[in-house]
Design a protein around this motif. Sequence first.
Motif, PDB file in Angstrom:
ATOM      1  N   VAL A  50      -3.899   0.093  -8.862  1.00 15.60           N
ATOM      2  CA  VAL A  50      -4.804  -1.031  -9.086  1.00 15.60           C
ATOM      3  C   VAL A  50      -4.060  -2.353  -8.868  1.00 15.60           C
ATOM      4  CG1 VAL A  50      -6.306  -2.150 -10.796  1.00 15.60           C
ATOM      5  CG2 VAL A  50      -6.180   0.336 -10.693  1.00 15.60           C
ATOM      6  N   LEU A  51      -2.737  -2.313  -8.984  1.00 19.21           N
ATOM      7  CA  LEU A  51      -1.925  -3.514  -8.768  1.00 19.21           C
ATOM      8  C   LEU A  51      -2.148  -4.135  -7.392  1.00 19.21           C
ATOM      9  CD1 LEU A  51       1.559  -2.725 -10.355  1.00 19.21           C
ATOM     10  CD2 LEU A  51       0.016  -4.579 -10.953  1.00 19.21           C
ATOM     11  N   LEU A  52      -2.536  -3.348  -6.404  1.00 19.42           N
ATOM     12  CA  LEU A  52      -2.774  -3.895  -5.076  1.00 19.42           C
ATOM     13  C   LEU A  52      -3.754  -5.059  -5.158  1.00 19.42           C
ATOM     14  CD1 LEU A  52      -2.349  -3.606  -1.934  1.00 19.42           C
ATOM     15  CD2 LEU A  52      -4.510  -2.374  -1.957  1.00 19.42           C
ATOM     16  N   LEU A  53      -4.764  -4.938  -5.996  1.00 17.16           N
ATOM     17  CA  LEU A  53      -5.781  -5.984  -6.118  1.00 17.16           C
ATOM     18  C   LEU A  53      -5.216  -7.257  -6.739  1.00 17.16           C
ATOM     19  CD1 LEU A  53      -8.817  -3.827  -7.261  1.00 17.16           C
ATOM     20  CD2 LEU A  53      -8.205  -4.549  -4.948  1.00 17.16           C
ATOM     21  N   LEU A  80       0.828  -1.202   0.000  1.00 18.41           N
ATOM     22  CA  LEU A  80       0.000   0.000   0.000  1.00 18.41           C
ATOM     23  C   LEU A  80       0.864   1.253   0.000  1.00 18.41           C
ATOM     24  CD1 LEU A  80      -3.300   0.359   1.775  1.00 18.41           C
ATOM     25  CD2 LEU A  80      -1.636   2.124   2.205  1.00 18.41           C
ATOM     26  N   ILE A  81       1.880   1.286   0.842  1.00 22.16           N
ATOM     27  CA  ILE A  81       2.766   2.454   0.930  1.00 22.16           C
ATOM     28  C   ILE A  81       3.538   2.661  -0.372  1.00 22.16           C
ATOM     29  CG2 ILE A  81       4.853   3.348   2.059  1.00 22.16           C
ATOM     30  CD1 ILE A  81       3.769   2.046   4.668  1.00 22.16           C
ATOM     31  N   VAL A  82       4.091   1.584  -0.910  1.00 22.58           N
ATOM     32  CA  VAL A  82       4.877   1.683  -2.144  1.00 22.58           C
ATOM     33  C   VAL A  82       4.002   2.143  -3.309  1.00 22.58           C
ATOM     34  CG1 VAL A  82       6.143   0.337  -3.868  1.00 22.58           C
ATOM     35  CG2 VAL A  82       6.661   0.056  -1.438  1.00 22.58           C
ATOM     36  N   LEU A  83       2.826   1.541  -3.455  1.00 21.29           N
ATOM     37  CA  LEU A  83       1.942   1.924  -4.561  1.00 21.29           C
ATOM     38  C   LEU A  83       1.428   3.356  -4.405  1.00 21.29           C
ATOM     39  CD1 LEU A  83      -0.010  -1.411  -5.088  1.00 21.29           C
ATOM     40  CD2 LEU A  83       1.587  -0.334  -6.692  1.00 21.29           C
ATOM     41  N   ALA A  84       1.079   3.750  -3.191  1.00 24.49           N
ATOM     42  CA  ALA A  84       0.615   5.125  -2.965  1.00 24.49           C
ATOM     43  C   ALA A  84       1.728   6.125  -3.265  1.00 24.49           C
ATOM     44  CB  ALA A  84       0.116   5.294  -1.532  1.00 24.49           C
ATOM     45  N   ALA A  85       2.935   5.823  -2.811  1.00 19.59           N
ATOM     46  CA  ALA A  85       4.064   6.734  -3.060  1.00 19.59           C
ATOM     47  C   ALA A  85       4.373   6.820  -4.548  1.00 19.59           C
ATOM     48  CB  ALA A  85       5.294   6.263  -2.290  1.00 19.59           C
ATOM     49  N   GLN A 133       2.344   6.324  -7.014  1.00 20.15           N
ATOM     50  CA  GLN A 133       1.261   7.035  -7.693  1.00 20.15           C
ATOM     51  C   GLN A 133       1.353   8.538  -7.451  1.00 20.15           C
ATOM     52  OE1 GLN A 133      -1.128   5.661  -9.772  1.00 20.15           O
ATOM     53  NE2 GLN A 133      -1.568   7.784 -10.233  1.00 20.15           N
ATOM     54  N   VAL A 134       1.493   8.922  -6.210  1.00 18.42           N
ATOM     55  CA  VAL A 134       1.456  10.339  -5.852  1.00 18.42           C
ATOM     56  C   VAL A 134       2.730  11.075  -6.272  1.00 18.42           C
ATOM     57  CG1 VAL A 134       1.365  11.928  -3.892  1.00 18.42           C
ATOM     58  CG2 VAL A 134      -0.195   9.995  -3.982  1.00 18.42           C
ATOM     59  N   LEU A 135       3.873  10.444  -6.087  1.00 17.89           N
ATOM     60  CA  LEU A 135       5.139  11.130  -6.362  1.00 17.89           C
ATOM     61  C   LEU A 135       5.575  11.061  -7.826  1.00 17.89           C
ATOM     62  CD1 LEU A 135       7.096  10.010  -3.188  1.00 17.89           C
ATOM     63  CD2 LEU A 135       5.951  12.204  -3.599  1.00 17.89           C
ATOM     64  N   VAL A 136       5.150  10.034  -8.550  1.00 19.94           N
ATOM     65  CA  VAL A 136       5.600   9.877  -9.935  1.00 19.94           C
ATOM     66  C   VAL A 136       4.436   9.952 -10.921  1.00 19.94           C
ATOM     67  CG1 VAL A 136       6.807   8.366 -11.565  1.00 19.94           C
ATOM     68  CG2 VAL A 136       7.563   8.470  -9.178  1.00 19.94           C
ATOM     69  N   CYS A 137       3.522   9.019 -10.826  1.00 17.72           N
ATOM     70  CA  CYS A 137       2.480   8.874 -11.850  1.00 17.72           C
ATOM     71  C   CYS A 137       1.532  10.066 -11.949  1.00 17.72           C
ATOM     72  CB  CYS A 137       1.683   7.596 -11.613  1.00 17.72           C
ATOM     73  SG  CYS A 137       2.663   6.104 -11.816  1.00 17.72           S
ATOM     74  N   ASN A 138       1.190  10.681 -10.838  1.00 21.18           N
ATOM     75  CA  ASN A 138       0.273  11.826 -10.883  1.00 21.18           C
ATOM     76  C   ASN A 138       0.851  13.024 -11.617  1.00 21.18           C
ATOM     77  OD1 ASN A 138      -1.686  10.437  -9.520  1.00 21.18           O
ATOM     78  ND2 ASN A 138      -1.533  11.610  -7.640  1.00 21.18           N
ATOM     79  N   HIS A 139       2.158  13.049 -11.806  1.00 22.55           N
ATOM     80  CA  HIS A 139       2.802  14.171 -12.478  1.00 22.55           C
ATOM     81  C   HIS A 139       3.069  13.889 -13.951  1.00 22.55           C
ATOM     82  CE1 HIS A 139       3.224  16.125  -8.638  1.00 22.55           C
ATOM     83  NE2 HIS A 139       3.703  14.996  -8.148  1.00 22.55           N
ATOM     84  N   PHE A 140       2.542  12.783 -14.426  1.00 24.57           N
ATOM     85  CA  PHE A 140       2.754  12.383 -15.812  1.00 24.57           C
ATOM     86  C   PHE A 140       1.412  12.375 -16.533  1.00 24.57           C
ATOM     87  CE2 PHE A 140       3.352   9.283 -19.201  1.00 24.57           C
ATOM     88  CZ  PHE A 140       4.527   9.741 -19.763  1.00 24.57           C
ATOM     89  N   HIS A 141       1.237  13.287 -17.466  1.00 25.96           N
ATOM     90  CA  HIS A 141      -0.020  13.394 -18.213  1.00 25.96           C
ATOM     91  C   HIS A 141       0.301  13.385 -19.705  1.00 25.96           C
ATOM     92  CE1 HIS A 141      -1.949  14.404 -14.453  1.00 25.96           C
ATOM     93  NE2 HIS A 141      -1.039  15.342 -14.268  1.00 25.96           N
ATOM     94  N   ALA A 173      -8.813   1.904   1.732  1.00 23.94           N
ATOM     95  CA  ALA A 173      -7.724   2.599   2.430  1.00 23.94           C
ATOM     96  C   ALA A 173      -6.717   3.170   1.444  1.00 23.94           C
ATOM     97  CB  ALA A 173      -7.031   1.644   3.407  1.00 23.94           C
ATOM     98  N   LEU A 174      -6.311   2.372   0.466  1.00 26.50           N
ATOM     99  CA  LEU A 174      -5.366   2.863  -0.534  1.00 26.50           C
ATOM    100  C   LEU A 174      -5.995   3.994  -1.343  1.00 26.50           C
ATOM    101  CD1 LEU A 174      -2.720   2.843  -2.060  1.00 26.50           C
ATOM    102  CD2 LEU A 174      -3.595   0.928  -3.435  1.00 26.50           C
ATOM    103  N   GLY A 175      -7.246   3.814  -1.756  1.00 26.35           N
ATOM    104  CA  GLY A 175      -7.937   4.864  -2.500  1.00 26.35           C
ATOM    105  C   GLY A 175      -8.064   6.147  -1.700  1.00 26.35           C
ATOM    106  N   PHE A 176      -8.346   6.013  -0.414  1.00 29.14           N
ATOM    107  CA  PHE A 176      -8.463   7.187   0.453  1.00 29.14           C
ATOM    108  C   PHE A 176      -7.135   7.938   0.541  1.00 29.14           C
ATOM    109  CE2 PHE A 176      -8.334   9.325   4.573  1.00 29.14           C
ATOM    110  CZ  PHE A 176      -9.490  10.090   4.501  1.00 29.14           C
ATOM    111  N   ILE A 177      -6.040   7.187   0.676  1.00 26.10           N
ATOM    112  CA  ILE A 177      -4.710   7.819   0.736  1.00 26.10           C
ATOM    113  C   ILE A 177      -4.419   8.543  -0.579  1.00 26.10           C
ATOM    114  CG2 ILE A 177      -2.222   7.334   0.834  1.00 26.10           C
ATOM    115  CD1 ILE A 177      -2.982   5.030   2.811  1.00 26.10           C
ATOM    116  N   ILE A 178      -4.701   7.887  -1.689  1.00 28.47           N
ATOM    117  CA  ILE A 178      -4.488   8.502  -3.001  1.00 28.47           C
ATOM    118  C   ILE A 178      -5.351   9.758  -3.132  1.00 28.47           C
ATOM    119  CG2 ILE A 178      -4.741   8.193  -5.510  1.00 28.47           C
ATOM    120  CD1 ILE A 178      -2.472   6.501  -4.370  1.00 28.47           C
TER     121      ILE A 178
END
Length: 174
Positions: free
Chosen positions: A37-40, A11-16, A18-26, A58-63
């Motif tokens: 989604v990989l968590l599932l 959860l921590i690795v995927l959230a980090a 997503q937030v630190l790398v993927c969210n800044h890539f459009h 929980a992961l979605g809430f953090i994201i």
Amino acid sequence: MQTVMKRIWQLIVLAAAQVLVCNHFHLLGYATPMIYVLLLCYIPINANRVVTMCWAFALGFIIDFLSATPGLASASLTLAAFVQRPLLEALAPKERAEDFTASYRSLGTGRHIFFMLMLTLIHHTVFVALEYMSFYSPLDALFTLVSSVVLSMIVMLTLETARDRKRPRQSADA
């Protein structure tokens, strides 16, 4: 306890990521990879469905909290978690371990990719539908959906391939 710690680490690795790398890539202003989604994919088939949905929420809430997307990730990931087990049961071999988990080796390449694609498509469809919340620009929404699914799948398949190669091969005697 070990399973809970492993899930918290994922959860921590995927959230980090997503937030630190993927969210800044459009890509082209539309496609954003949503790899959490990989968590599932890492949750075994025998996991309690309610617990699986709680992990997803929980992961979605953090994201959502860290990305300023109120409720989008948590709602879409929770719905994807709801269908994770039935989807995995439909794709998994009839004779399987009790703690069966999706991977290239356990499902085969085609089924594993299909499993990931279905979870990603469900998640992204809900996410984009909630994000656009109107049909004012259905072509923009459709382009965002398709491009984000494609980009997410490329990144997730790359990560899964790297993860699968790190695992030791099982011998034929085992």
